[in-house]
Structures are given as structure tokens and as C-alpha cells.
Write a protein that holds these residues in place. Structure first.
Motif, mmCIF file in Angstrom:
data_model
loop_
_atom_site.group_PDB
_atom_site.id
_atom_site.type_symbol
_atom_site.label_atom_id
_atom_site.label_comp_id
_atom_site.label_asym_id
_atom_site.label_seq_id
_atom_site.Cartn_x
_atom_site.Cartn_y
_atom_site.Cartn_z
ATOM 1 N N MET A 286 11.167 17.313 -38.657
ATOM 2 C CA MET A 286 11.131 16.238 -39.646
ATOM 3 C C MET A 286 12.359 15.343 -39.524
ATOM 4 S SD MET A 286 8.250 16.467 -41.110
ATOM 5 C CE MET A 286 8.435 15.326 -42.484
ATOM 6 N N ALA A 287 13.509 15.943 -39.204
ATOM 7 C CA ALA A 287 14.716 15.139 -39.022
ATOM 8 C C ALA A 287 14.557 14.199 -37.832
ATOM 9 C CB ALA A 287 15.926 16.053 -38.828
ATOM 10 N N LEU A 288 14.015 14.697 -36.734
ATOM 11 C CA LEU A 288 13.795 13.857 -35.554
ATOM 12 C C LEU A 288 12.791 12.744 -35.860
ATOM 13 C CD1 LEU A 288 13.677 16.559 -32.738
ATOM 14 C CD2 LEU A 288 15.430 14.802 -33.059
ATOM 15 N N LEU A 289 11.798 13.058 -36.683
ATOM 16 C CA LEU A 289 10.807 12.048 -37.084
ATOM 17 C C LEU A 289 11.487 10.886 -37.796
ATOM 18 C CD1 LEU A 289 7.636 11.477 -37.508
ATOM 19 C CD2 LEU A 289 8.028 12.376 -39.799
ATOM 20 N N VAL A 290 12.367 11.215 -38.737
ATOM 21 C CA VAL A 290 13.058 10.185 -39.508
ATOM 22 C C VAL A 290 14.065 9.431 -38.639
ATOM 23 C CG1 VAL A 290 14.592 9.754 -41.469
ATOM 24 C CG2 VAL A 290 12.731 11.430 -41.680
ATOM 25 N N ILE A 291 14.849 10.160 -37.855
ATOM 26 C CA ILE A 291 15.874 9.542 -37.014
ATOM 27 C C ILE A 291 15.257 8.550 -36.036
ATOM 28 C CG2 ILE A 291 17.591 10.003 -35.211
ATOM 29 C CD1 ILE A 291 18.094 12.711 -36.629
ATOM 30 N N SER A 292 14.081 8.880 -35.525
ATOM 31 C CA SER A 292 13.431 8.007 -34.548
ATOM 32 C C SER A 292 12.791 6.777 -35.176
ATOM 33 C CB SER A 292 12.364 8.799 -33.779
ATOM 34 O OG SER A 292 11.375 9.305 -34.667
ATOM 35 N N GLY A 293 12.887 6.661 -36.505
ATOM 36 C CA GLY A 293 12.392 5.465 -37.173
ATOM 37 C C GLY A 293 10.934 5.523 -37.561
ATOM 38 N N ASN A 294 10.303 6.675 -37.417
ATOM 39 C CA ASN A 294 8.894 6.804 -37.796
ATOM 40 C C ASN A 294 8.747 7.003 -39.302
ATOM 41 O OD1 ASN A 294 7.070 6.927 -35.280
ATOM 42 N ND2 ASN A 294 8.827 8.192 -34.726
ATOM 43 N N THR A 295 7.692 6.460 -39.830
ATOM 44 C CA THR A 295 7.407 6.566 -41.256
ATOM 45 C C THR A 295 6.772 7.915 -41.574
ATOM 46 O OG1 THR A 295 7.081 4.183 -41.431
ATOM 47 C CG2 THR A 295 6.103 5.535 -43.150
ATOM 48 N N VAL A 296 7.133 8.479 -42.702
ATOM 49 C CA VAL A 296 6.473 9.695 -43.181
ATOM 50 C C VAL A 296 5.168 9.282 -43.836
ATOM 51 C CG1 VAL A 296 6.624 11.694 -44.687
ATOM 52 C CG2 VAL A 296 8.671 10.866 -43.519
ATOM 53 N N HIS A 297 4.071 9.548 -43.151
ATOM 54 C CA HIS A 297 2.747 9.148 -43.612
ATOM 55 C C HIS A 297 2.019 10.368 -44.157
ATOM 56 C CE1 HIS A 297 -1.279 7.227 -43.417
ATOM 57 N NE2 HIS A 297 -0.600 6.110 -43.500
ATOM 58 N N ILE A 298 0.787 10.166 -44.593
ATOM 59 C CA ILE A 298 -0.013 11.280 -45.097
ATOM 60 C C ILE A 298 -0.120 12.380 -44.060
ATOM 61 C CG2 ILE A 298 -2.356 11.966 -45.761
ATOM 62 C CD1 ILE A 298 -2.646 9.295 -47.156
ATOM 63 N N MET A 299 -0.290 11.989 -42.796
ATOM 64 C CA MET A 299 -0.419 12.965 -41.733
ATOM 65 C C MET A 299 0.918 13.668 -41.473
ATOM 66 S SD MET A 299 -3.523 13.061 -40.794
ATOM 67 C CE MET A 299 -3.133 14.135 -39.436
ATOM 68 N N PRO A 367 -2.493 5.352 -35.235
ATOM 69 C CA PRO A 367 -1.042 5.521 -35.087
ATOM 70 C C PRO A 367 -0.455 6.724 -35.826
ATOM 71 C CG PRO A 367 -1.553 3.206 -35.322
ATOM 72 C CD PRO A 367 -2.839 3.948 -35.550
ATOM 73 N N PRO A 368 -0.773 6.955 -37.121
ATOM 74 C CA PRO A 368 -0.187 8.129 -37.782
ATOM 75 C C PRO A 368 -0.607 9.452 -37.143
ATOM 76 C CG PRO A 368 -0.986 6.572 -39.413
ATOM 77 C CD PRO A 368 -1.503 6.114 -38.092
ATOM 78 N N VAL A 369 -1.821 9.504 -36.616
ATOM 79 C CA VAL A 369 -2.278 10.722 -35.943
ATOM 80 C C VAL A 369 -1.522 10.905 -34.627
ATOM 81 C CG1 VAL A 369 -4.247 11.888 -34.882
ATOM 82 C CG2 VAL A 369 -4.542 10.652 -37.031
ATOM 83 N N GLN A 370 -1.254 9.804 -33.943
ATOM 84 C CA GLN A 370 -0.465 9.874 -32.714
ATOM 85 C C GLN A 370 0.929 10.453 -32.996
ATOM 86 O OE1 GLN A 370 -0.444 5.811 -31.453
ATOM 87 N NE2 GLN A 370 -2.535 5.852 -30.648
ATOM 88 N N VAL A 371 1.571 9.921 -34.033
ATOM 89 C CA VAL A 371 2.907 10.401 -34.409
ATOM 90 C C VAL A 371 2.846 11.871 -34.800
ATOM 91 C CG1 VAL A 371 4.771 10.159 -36.095
ATOM 92 C CG2 VAL A 371 3.714 8.121 -35.096
ATOM 93 N N PHE A 372 1.840 12.226 -35.572
ATOM 94 C CA PHE A 372 1.655 13.610 -36.008
ATOM 95 C C PHE A 372 1.556 14.538 -34.802
ATOM 96 C CE2 PHE A 372 -1.424 17.017 -36.855
ATOM 97 C CZ PHE A 372 -0.814 17.667 -37.909
ATOM 98 N N GLY A 373 0.698 14.195 -33.844
ATOM 99 C CA GLY A 373 0.498 15.051 -32.685
ATOM 100 C C GLY A 373 1.745 15.191 -31.843
#
Length: 820
Positions: A286-299, A367-373
Motif C-alpha cells: 500500500m505504501a508503494l501504491l501511494v508513493i508511486s502516485g496511484n489513487t486508492v480506488h475501490i479495487m 485502469p483500477p483493475v490494472q493497478v490492482f493486479g
């Protein structure tokens, strides 16, 4: 294998355990800090990416997706907003809500709703919330009635609360006379009134809903019931509640996993190591998700729920093997080196296959599914890295005395426990009845194929809540009273070749009559409860211009007469309402379609009905019909998701097969490894079709988890089977040891994780319940299919699987003495 692994990372982890542990802690804390500080301390860390949350399902499509571009363009052209639907229902009073007290409260509620605006933190001086001038409510719309002499009078439908019963019932009568209001603002039985609150942004709907609920908190003894619903409310409320649920459900699931592991291993300190790995993997991802600039979405909000069971998976295998081997050596270093030597390769390949399963989601057009995967794949790698370094180091930091009594007693552990005795009998039974097991498997496969053919692709954000959730209750009640709370919009726009031709198309009588026929056809679908259009405006005003006679409720015969009705309509208090239905050049129009269901399949039925109507009834002008609105966008992104998931599942299936062939250096062994996976996925999704569960967003995404987890047990079983057969020289002599520690590890794993995620069933959000059921079903089914199907197949195929090992034995009686 032990010597090979000991020479590098494992030697470092066991020789320098403190450094290994502190390195993991330091890296994890650094990642979490980099993710959190920009939001907590923006003035110092503003250059880093702050945490951003987006719970809008509309963003399941990319911003440049044509349907989204058109949707945004039409909303701007027709000045349309996403709306919160508020219904006030009174079932007790003989006059329904059209009594003096109820109408007074509705009036006060409307005035209060018009004030629900707050400063926009991103745009100083601008406010966000309810768009007052476009509210639809009894006190905010015009009554349209003839005044004599070919004139029409516009007056507020309810300028102030009534004082008498007669005045209250007169409001109902006037509202039901106007098609734009009947069954939209007021119900046919007079029991309910609706308010439609347009919002500057749909993400204000939760805040508006909460403010309204606070306002009506004292209405309990009045007989008036207030219901608030609508897609924006459902989506925004889910977005708020899912974070609370994640904060509760994930720890609760981990607690149950901890207790289940304690039941098997009875050693809190060792079990804690698996929990630490799960937390570190989830937090780091989750930290890497945020640091990389990705939005926390439903997925992406569900990433921890997926990573934690996967992170524990390998740890359970290690602890289970260590549990059986430590008593033989009473030397933690020797035992852990031996365990890691046996498990390293299977764990590496199970990690790679799970990563492949989730990384394949990058192939989807969502896009959110791509980020999730992608980030689940990263999290799986982090979990593996922590498992193979931290757990050996953790064990080395434990004093030898702390391991006193740990593990099975010396002797034959699988004969000393209920699980051991049951697994031993299971192994003998499967090998002795291999053909019967495979016949039953084929029956399951056939049934699964039938079930898969019955799967219904469908979703509805309102149904992400339990049936008794206030939003679901409001949805049912208001759709029973009104024409529908789900808004879809149909735009009729010029064909591309005629886009520049000046023509006031929608002043032409034949075009308006065509719209009226189209509305009638949509109403026959059984899903559309009501629709409003420019044709309804024209017919209503025309009727009043001709004295209010019902026979005059029609489209005039000339463009000039149509133009007169439109000019007259603009003399009311709300002239801007006309531009919600037509553009000022009269070349584009929108039809408001109210659906009683937000199910995607129902919206698809309406779309098909329109296509059929246009195919047999071409429009009288060069026009194309295009849908927009939240209901339609949900259909589009789910269709893309389903097709994308199918492609991703096929792609990852091929990748996993290739990895299995590489692992075992044999295509036959690779195919064998894929069979439990295929049966598991088929059985789970076949059951979905048989029981009538909708194939929705959580179910679609869980297909990737199915692939990753289902193959895990098969890899461990077959890898150990090859080693054991090489040691014993016979598959039959290998059955007893295979249904010893390896089978126990698989069974423990399936039970620990399967049971551990059942607490998600108590979640008030249906997607979390779905995840809980599916993870449990996937793990238990994959474990069972591995222990049943693979031994049966190996028994029947042993002459090809173990060439040169001697004559195959299909009748276990001839070697019965080998297992006694």
C-alpha cells in the motif's frame, strides 16, 4: 537443495538474523513514512505524492474512453448533474403525505436541502454541494395551467405549506396532472413525494445524505418515513464505508487465522512470524501504491485483504514442515535449513504463478483493475521475500529452550493425530480407487460446465450493501412508489455528416412524435417506469394553451406551433429547465429515462429495446441515439471488465502452464499440475451459475486469485511426489509419506486460511462477503482437489510419469505390505 540455498541468502539470514530483521523493519517503516508524510505534513513533503482516494466507479474507465468523453460532454451541454433522490413516504395517513403536517415538513426539508453547500477546499471562493436552482421538489417547480384566452399561467406548485386538507389534496391533483411530475415527484397513490437534489460533484452525496438524516432524526413519531438513495449515494457511501470495513475485516480475519494456526502449532511466537510477514507485505504494498502516485480506488482498497492470505500461505508451509522436522534434530538451524532446502523451489514457483495470475490483470482495459493486479503481484513478491528471509532469521533469534515441546513427538506423527489417521486412509482410498475418483471428477467437470453456461453477468452498486441496509431499503421502497430512481439519459444528436447543417430539428412535429413513440416502447420493457422528454413539455403546454382539454395533449401540427409552446414554457419561473431537454439550437435533445432497477442486465435490456425500435423505425431526421449517465457507464465498464478478465485469465493460464513445464522440466507434469487448478476454477464458477449468483466485480477479480492459489497446492504436492518417489523407488511406497507431512501441510494451509476469511461474511458490504466466501471456497476446493485428483492421476499415469522406475502398479493390494 539445502546446501545450494544455504550458500547465499539463507546463510545470511541465519548467520545475521538481527540484521535481517532490522533491515526488513527499516525498509517497511521508510516506505510507510514516505507514503504518509506528504498527507500528514504537506508543507514539508509536498513534492512527494499525497494519499488520494477515489471511490467513483465511473473511473473504472479511463478518462479518454469515448463513452466517458460523450457522457461528460452531454452533461455539460444539457446542464445535468448527478442527483440524490430523497423520498418521503407516509403509509399511515389516509391522504398519504398530502396532509398538512407532512407537506409542512417536506417544505422545511426542501428549504434545508437548498442550503447544503460547503466551501470547496481546492477552489477558494467556490462552494460545492446541492445546486439549488435545479432542485426538483414540490415547492421548487411550476404548476402549468390554462388561464383562458389561449394563455398559460405558471405558478409555484407549492409556494408555501398548505393550511387545510383541501389545499393539500389540491397540490396532489395539480402535480398528477403534469406528466413531468406524475410518478416522478409524486406517487400515483399520493403516499410518497420525492425530492431530486442535483450535486456539483457526486462525491458530495454521502455528506448530503448524512446532513439530511440528521435533519429528519426527529420525524420518527410523525408517520413520515424518509428514504435516501440513488447511484451517487450508493457509490459514495460504499467508498466511505469500505475503508472502515477494511480496517475491521482484515484484522479480524488475521485474528482467526492466528487462532487456527495456534490450534495446529501451539506456539505463539512462531505463529507471530507469519502474521508479521502478512502485515509487512500489505503495508509495504500500500505504501508503494501511494508513493508511486496511484489513487486508492475501490479495487486497490482491497489489496490488503488479498495479500494477507497469500502472504501467510508460504509461512504455513514452512511452519508445518518445521513442526514435523524440528523434533528429529532438536537443532533449529539444521531444521530450518532442511525445511528451506525442501520448500524453496516450490515456494518460488508458487510465488511466480500467483504473480503471473495477478499481473495478467494489467491486460484488462480497466485502469483500477490494472493497478490492482500489478500491485498485488508486487505484494506477493514482497511476501515471498519476507518469508524466505525473515522467518528463518526469526527462528534463529528464538532461544532453543523456547522450542521445547514444539512439533510432533518422535515416532510416526501422522498416526498420532486425527488428521494424520484421516489423511493416511484418504491416501489409501484414493490410490485404491483411482478410476472411481476420476469418474467423479468428470461428473463435477460436466456439472461445472453446465453451471458456467448459466452465469449471469450483472452488477449494481446499490446491491453492494446488504438487503437491510438503509440504502437498499430506500431503493426498494422508492422504486415501488415512483417510476424509478435510476437515471439513464438518451441523447439524440445529428449524424456526423449533418453536424454542421443548421436545422432546428427538435421543433419539427414528426421528430417529436417519433420521440413520444420511442418513449412508449421503452416503457414496455418492464424496467423503465417513467421517461421525460421535450415531447412531454410540448404536449403539456399545448394542452393548456387550448384550454386544458385532454384531447389537446398532443404534438402540434406545425413547427411554428411547437415553437410557441416552447416560448410559452420559458415564461415560467424555471426557464432553464428547457435546456435540460434540448440545446438552444434545437439540434440535440436528451430523454430522461427512469429505471426501477440499477442492474446492468436491465439497462442492457433497455439498450437492446432501443436498438430494435430504431432498426424497425428509422428516425425521421438524420439522427443517432447515444446513451449516457451513470447507469449506462456501469454497463460499459463491466462489459470491458468481463472481456478483459477472460483474456487475462487465459493469458495467465498459459503463463502458469509454461512455468509448470519449466519447474518440472516436463510438459506432462506441467499439464498434470494444471488439472486441480482447472477443476477448482470450474467448480467455483459453475456453482456461481447454478445458485444464480451474479458475475459481478468481486467475482470477476477473484478469478485471478483462484488461479494463483489453486495451483499452489498442486506444485507442493507434485514437487514432493517426485522427490519421494525417487527416494522410495516406487509410487506405491511413496503414498504413505506423501499423505504424511506434505498432505498435512496442504490440509493445514487450506483450513487455516479458508476458515480465517470466513469472518468477512459478517461484513455489511456484500463485496467483502463475496471475497470471504470465495477465498474460503478456493482454498478448500483447491486443497481437496489436489489431495484427491493428483494421487489418482499419478497412479494411472505412473508408467509415463516415472519412466524406468519399474512396472507400474495399478492394483495397490500387491504392495499393501509397503504401507503397513
Amino acid at each position: 537443495m539445502a546446501e545450494k540455498t544455504e550458500g547465499s541468502w539463507l546463510r545470511f539470514a541465519t548467520d545475521r538474523p538481527r540484521l535481517t530483521v532490522w533491515a526488513m523493519v527499516a525498509v517497511t517503516l521508510a516506505l510507510v513514512a514516505l507514503a504518509a508524510l506528504p498527507s500528514v505534513w504537506p508543507e514539508r513533503f509536498g513534492l512527494l505524492n499525497p494519499l488520494t482516494i477515489d471511490t467513483d466507479p465511473e473511473n473504472m474507465l479511463s478518462a479518454d474512453e469515448p463513452v466517458r468523453v460523450f457522457h461528460d460532454d452531454m452533461k455539460e451541454q444539457f446542464s445535468l448533474y448527478d442527483m440524490v433522490v430523497v423520498g418521503v413516504v407516509n403509509e399511515n395517513d389516509p391522504d398519504g403525505v398530502f396532509n398538512v403536517g407532512s407537506l409542512r415538513r417536506i417544505y422545511e426539508l426542501t428549504e434545508y436541502a437548498s442550503t447544503l453547500r460547503w466551501p470547496d477546499p481546492d477552489n477558494p471562493g467556490r462552494q460545492e454541494g446541492v445546486v439549488e436552482e435545479d432542485m426538483l421538489a414540490l415547492s421548487r417547480v411550476d404548476n402549468i395551467e390554462q388561464e383562458g384566452g389561449g394563455a398559460v399561467r405558471f405558478s409555484w406548485l407549492m409556494p408555501e405549506p398548505p393550511d387545510t386538507r383541501k389545499q393539500a389534496l389540491a397540490i396532489l391533483e395539480r402535480a398528477q396532472r403534469i406528466p413531468l411530475f406524475d410518478n416522478t415527484l409524486v406517487s400515483a397513490d399520493g403516499k410518497a413525494v420525492a425530492l431530486y437534489l442535483p450535486l456539483t460533484s457526486k462525491d458530495m452525496s454521502y455528506r448530503v445524505r448524512e446532513a439530511l438524516l440528521d435533519k429528519v432524526a426527529g420525524w420518527k413519531d410523525t408517520g413520515d418515513q424518509v428514504y435516501i438513495t440513488g447511484l451517487p449515494v450508493a457509490e459514495d457511501t460504499f467508498g466511505v464505508q469500505m475503508f472502515y470495513q477494511m480496517a475491521i475485516s482484515a484484522p479480524l480475519a488475521m485474528l482467526v487465522i492466528f487462532l487456527a494456526m495456534w490450534w495446529f502449532f501451539r506456539h505463539v511466537r512462531l505463529i507471530t512470524s507469519a502474521m508479521i510477514v502478512a502485515v509487512v507485505a500489505a503495508a509495504g504494498t500500500m505504501a508503494l501504491l501511494v508513493i508511486s502516485g496511484n489513487t486508492v480506488h475501490i479495487m486497490s482498497s482491497m489489496i490488503p485483504v488479498f495479500i494477507m492470505p497469500i502472504a501467510v500461505l508460504d509461512a504455513v508451509h514452512i511452519l508445518s514442515e518445521f513442526f514435523d522436522r524440528y523434533p528429529l534434530h532438536r537443532d533449529r538451524r539444521r531444521a530450518i535449513l532442511e525445511v528451506m532446502g525442501i520448500l524453496f523451489k516450490p515456494m518460488l514457483f508458487t510465488t511466480l504463478t500467483t504473480m503471473a495470475g495477478f499481473a495478467s490483470l494489467a491486460l484488462t482495459p480497466i485502469p483500477p483493475v490494472q493497478v490492482f493486479g500489478i500491485f498485488i503481484a508486487i505484494g506477493v513478491f514482497l511476501a515471498w521475500l519476507c518469508t524466505v528471509t525473515f522467518i528463518p532469521a526469526y527462528i534463529m533469534l528464538m532461544p532453543e529452550r523456547r522450542l521445547t515441546g514444539f512439533g510432533h513427538a518422535a515416532g510416526d506423527p501422522d498416526r498420532d493425530t486425527v488428521m494424520g489417521r484421516w489423511l493416511r486412509r484418504l491416501g489409501e482410498g484414493v490410490v485404491g480407487h483411482a478410476r472411481a475418483v476420476l469418474v467423479v471428477t468428470m461428473v463435477v467437470v460436466v456439472a461445472a460446465g453446465y453451471g458456467i453456461s448459466q452465469i449471469r453477468i450483472n452488477d449494481n452498486p446499490v446491491k453492494w450493501f446488504e438487503p437491510e441496509h438503509p440504502i437498499r431499503v430506500a431503493d426498494r421502497v422508492l422504486n415501488e412508489h415512483f417510476g424509478g430512481t435510476y437515471m439513464a439519459y438518451l441523447a439524440l444528436v445529428p449524424e456526423a455528416d449533418d453536424a454542421a447543417r443548421p436545422d432546428e430539428t427538435f421543433k419539427r412535429p414528426e421528430v417529436l412524435r417519433y420521440i413520444a413513440r420511442l418513449q412508449q416502447r421503452l416503457g414496455e420493457t418492464g424496467v423503465v417506469g417513467k421517461s421525460n422528454s421535450l415531447a412531454d413539455v410540448v404536449k403539456t403546454v399545448h394542452r393548456e394553451l387550448l384550454g386544458g382539454d385532454a384531447g389537446a395533449f398532443r404534438i402540434p401540427d406545425s413547427p411554428a406551433a411547437v415553437a410557441q409552446t416552447l416560448l410559452t414554457y420559458q415564461n415560467g419561473h424555471r426557464p432553464q429547465d428547457l435546456w435540460h431537454f434540448v440545446t438552444p439550437d434545437y439540434r440535440r435533445t436528451s430523454i430522461w429515462v427512469q429505471l426501477t432497477s440499477g442492474d446492468n442486465r436491465d439497462m442492457s435490456r433497455v439498450v437492446q429495446a432501443l436498438n430494435d425500435f430504431i432498426a424497425s423505425n428509422p428516425p425521421p431526421a438524420s439522427l443517432q441515439a447515444r446513451w449516457f449517465g451513470l447507469n449506462y457507464i456501469n454497463v460499459v465498464w463491466q462489459e470491458k471488465m468481463v472481456s478483459g478478465m477472460a483474456m487475462a485469465l487465459f493469458g495467465s493460464f498459459v503463463v502458469v502452464l509454461l512455468l509448470m513445464a519449466m519447474l518440472f522440466r516436463s510438459l506432462l507434469w506441467g499439464l498434470l499440475c494444471m488439472i486441480p487448478l482447472t477443476v477448482t476454477i470450474g467448480a467455483i464458477y459453475g456453482l456461481i451459475g447454478i445458485v444464480g449468483k451474479n458475475y459481478d466485480m468481486p467475482v470477476a477479480v477473484l478469478s485471478a486469485l483462484s488461479l494463483g492459489l489453486a495451483v499452489d497446492y498442486a506444485i507442493h504436492f507434485l514437487a514432493r511426489a517426485r522427490v519421494t518417489q525417487a527416494e522410495t523407488g516406487s509410487w506405491r511406497r511413496s503414498v504413505a509419506p506423501m499423505f504424511g507431512e506434505p498432505a498435512r501441510a496442504i490440509t493445514r494451509n487450506a483450513i487455516v486460511l479458508g476458515v480465517g476469511f470466513l469472518p468477512l461474511l459478517a461484513a455489511p458490504l456484500v463485496p467483502y462477503q463475496t471475497v470471504g466466501v470465495f477465498i474460503a471456497a478456493i482454498l478448500l476446493t483447491a486443497g481437496l482437489s489436489t489431495l484427491l485428483i493428483l494421487p489418482a492421476l499419478v497412479t494411472l499415469l505412473q508408467r509415463w510419469l516415472f519412466p524406468g522406475s519399474g512396472k507400474a502398479v495399478l492394483n495397490p493390494q500387491s504392495e499393501k505390505e509397503d504401507v503397513q
